[in-house]
Scaffold this active site. Structure first.
Site, mmCIF file in Angstrom:
data_model
loop_
_atom_site.group_PDB
_atom_site.id
_atom_site.type_symbol
_atom_site.label_atom_id
_atom_site.label_comp_id
_atom_site.label_asym_id
_atom_site.label_seq_id
_atom_site.Cartn_x
_atom_site.Cartn_y
_atom_site.Cartn_z
ATOM 1 N N TRP A 140 0.851 -1.073 -0.213
ATOM 2 C CA TRP A 140 -0.159 -0.032 0.106
ATOM 3 C C TRP A 140 0.824 1.150 -0.083
ATOM 4 C CZ3 TRP A 140 -0.453 3.929 3.628
ATOM 5 C CH2 TRP A 140 -1.567 4.714 3.434
ATOM 6 N N HIS A 141 2.022 1.178 0.798
ATOM 7 C CA HIS A 141 2.869 2.145 0.895
ATOM 8 C C HIS A 141 3.755 2.600 -0.488
ATOM 9 C CE1 HIS A 141 2.154 2.110 5.113
ATOM 10 N NE2 HIS A 141 2.524 3.280 5.193
ATOM 11 N N GLY A 142 3.729 1.755 -1.153
ATOM 12 C CA GLY A 142 4.540 2.229 -2.333
ATOM 13 C C GLY A 142 4.628 0.903 -3.527
ATOM 14 N N PHE A 148 1.371 8.964 -0.675
ATOM 15 C CA PHE A 148 0.591 7.384 -0.808
ATOM 16 C C PHE A 148 -0.738 7.418 -0.600
ATOM 17 C CE2 PHE A 148 4.286 7.326 2.699
ATOM 18 C CZ PHE A 148 5.151 6.727 1.617
#
Length: 602
Positions: free
Chosen positions: A391-393, A602
């Site tokens: 999810w963060h990257g 994000f």
């Protein structure tokens, strides 16, 4: 220049989107914008429908000032999920309800995947099949055809600000309607306001409809005490962001991460610890400001941080850090995505490693039926953390970061079930292994592990000694040791988190890995200890600020609540003077170019 030219330029700057200078909480423009919004709000607050419609409109304007044409994307998500949820609620057939829910989730997450993971997936396909595919913005091309002009660039896909937050809120809303936990919102303006509320729109927290929608229909009520609390949160957030986060970033951490080989092992290690405080101060600072701004308008956002660096283990840390995301992952993650994520990382070694571990776990579960509940719990923890990393990257550095946190949680659960004697034996063997590998392979990473495990061994040995002597360890010392070890572990994982941040998506994988590798080589390499005092003195202002920040963070919660209430109860003239004094202090630390909030990406 005539007065009309001045007015025209002012209006242009007021209403036009400037990609180089998006609207930030730390800009004077935002506070002028909010002052105007609050003035109009004060006239409308008793007329709920008009108030909500007004705040929906200004929220859309706020997003336009942060993201430009991507406002159309936000509007699409609002419109689609509003009507999908209403249709879903009317359906009686469970199969059709499930199908529509699945379609809505695919649409929402498909939008997220398109903008966030296009480079990631293209890079994976190229490496897998030996192709030379390049990212092409099909959506931009369609829009250019629609307007009949080359308005949108098609050679790159730009990530819209806050897309992860409003798509996750949309998913939670549709799923909760499907589960019949909530009824769909009847008024489109109310739903649009919920999904776009500007204080938390671009960086969270992730707000559930069940928590926020009921507030839309409550009369405005802001007591004198809650007004003071709101002002406190705003000032607290600005202090965190501009003094702690930005100063540590601009004056030290960013410089080291940009070129680790130019700095010593001590400086690389110090930058890593400074970044750990920086990212907390940055994100929680944004949340504090958002909480205060929302509170002034009579809305209450869920708590997103609870002094995470006071955590005594990794599991406790994730109950204190980005709490709204942790709850979202806990409640809406159905399919184990760890293996899928590892294959998406683009690294066959990572995928092979996960496959081997999965096979070993399967054999364990087959041979030991009594351990299946423990195995399932640990697999869920790993899946949740791997998904959190993804999810963060779109970089496998984020996957490593998420995986390390998952491993930390699993090891903690297993570790607590072992006797002190077994713990001492295990850590002794691990330390011995790391020492042998450090001496034979001469890789800096093994030097790091050897020093770290040696420190853990010393602490475990002391605890074992207390047990053997039938003496109860000093509680505050025992807690401090656990907090310290957890903070060190979390900080080490930040190495992979920071290396994958602030990068061109097309170059993220390779560049992130090189940064992380170079920092590990510097930290685990040979140190000239005679130079450490001079280097510490050279960076004394940064290191002193880091120490002060950590001391404040570790203050007891009761003490923090006490001075928060004292501030809220100050007479208004005294509070105004305190705010002015704090603003003057903040201005002493402001850099020439304001830094964006880290979690905007994000």
């Amino acid at each position: 220049m005539t007065i009309w030219d001045i007015i025209r330029d002012f209006l242009h700057n007021l209403f036009a989107f400037d990609q180089a200078h998006p609207l930030l909480f730390t800009q004077f423009y935002f506070w002028a914008f909010f002052a105007l919004v609050f003035a109009v709000f004060s006239l409308l607050h008793s007329k709920l429908l008009l108030r909500n419609a007004f705040l929906f409109a200004v929220s859309l304007f706020f997003y336009y000032k942060t993201s430009g044409v991507f406002l159309a994307l936000l509007v699409f998500v609002i419109v689609y999920n509003f009507f999908a949820a209403k249709w879903l609620y009317r359906l009686k057939n469970e199969k059709w309800r499930s199908a529509l829910t699945a379609l809505s989730v695919v649409v929402d997450l498909g939008i997220l995947a398109y903008f966030k993971y296009a480079y990631f997936l293209t890079d994976f396909v190229n490496n897998l099949l030996g192709l030379q595919l390049e990212v092409h913005d099909v959506l931009g091309e369609w829009l250019n055809m629609f307007v009949g002009a080359d308005v949108f660039r098609v050679d790159a896909i730009i990530l819209p600000v806050g897309i992860s937050f409003f798509t996750f809120q949309a998913v939670s809303y549709v799923v909760d309607v499907k589960r019949r936990k909530i009824q769909p919102v009847e008024n489109f303006l109310d739903f649009g306001f919920y999904l776009s509320f500007f204080p938390q729109l671009v960086a969270g927290p992730i707000v559930r409809a069940s928590e926020f929608i009921p507030q839309l229909h409550k009369p405005y009520n802001l007591s004198r005490r809650w007004f003071g609390i709101a002002v406190f949160w705003i000032m607290n957030g600005l202090l965190k962001k501009l003094i702690l986060a930005d100063y540590l970033a601009v004056n030290f951490a960013d410089r080291v991460f940009e070129n680790p080989l130019m700095y010593s092992g001590f400086e690389n290690l110090s930058a890593l610890f400074c970044y750990s405080l920086q990212v907390y101060a940055d994100f929680s600072g944004y949340t504090d400001i958002a909480t205060g701004v929302a509170m002034l308008m009579g809305f209450y956002l869920p708590q997103n941080f609870n002094s995470p660096y006071k955590a005594q283990n990794t599991q406790q840390f994730w109950r204190r850090w980005h709490m709204s995301l942790s709850r979202w992952l806990r409640d809406y993650l159905y399919i184990p995505l760890g293996v899928i994520g590892s294959f998406l990382s683009g690294s066959w070694w990572v995928a092979f490693g996960v496959a081997v571990v999965a096979g070993a776990i399967g054999i364990w579960a087959w041979r030991r039926p009594g351990d299946r509940k423990l195995i399932t719990t640990n697999i869920n923890s790993m899946n949740t953390m791997l998904l959190g990393g993804l999810w963060h990257g779109a970089s496998w550095n984020f996957m490593i970061w998420g995986g390390l946190n998952g491993i930390g949680m699993v090891i903690y659960k297993v570790w607590t079930q072992r006797s002190m004697g077994m713990k001492l034996l295990i850590i002794s063997l691990v330390t011995l292994l790391c020492g042998v590998l450090s001496l034979t392979l001469h890789y800096p990473v093994w030097n790091m592990f050897f020093v770290w495990t040696l420190v853990i061994l010393a602490g475990t040995l002391v605890k074992w000694g207390f047990r053997k002597a039938s003496v109860q360890p000093i509680k505050w010392l025992d807690v401090s040791w656990d907090v310290f070890q957890t903070f060190v572990f979390i900080t080490f994982t930040r190495l992979f988190f920071r290396s994958g941040s602030n990068l061109d998506p097309a170059l993220a994988n390779e560049q992130a890995w090189n940064t992380a590798k170079n920092m590990v080589n510097q930290i685990g390499g040979a140190w000239d200890l005679s130079l450490v005092p001079d280097m510490a003195w050279q960076h004394r202002s940064v290191l002193l600020l880091f120490v002060i920040g950590m001391i404040i963070h570790w203050l007891p919660d009761r003490f923090k609540r006490r001075y928060r209430i004292v501030f809220a109860r100050l007479p208004l003239p005294v509070m105004a003077l305190a705010v002015v004094a704090l603003i003057v202090l903040v201005f002493q630390f402001i850099t020439a170019d304001l830094q964006s909030f880290i979690y905007f990406q994000f």
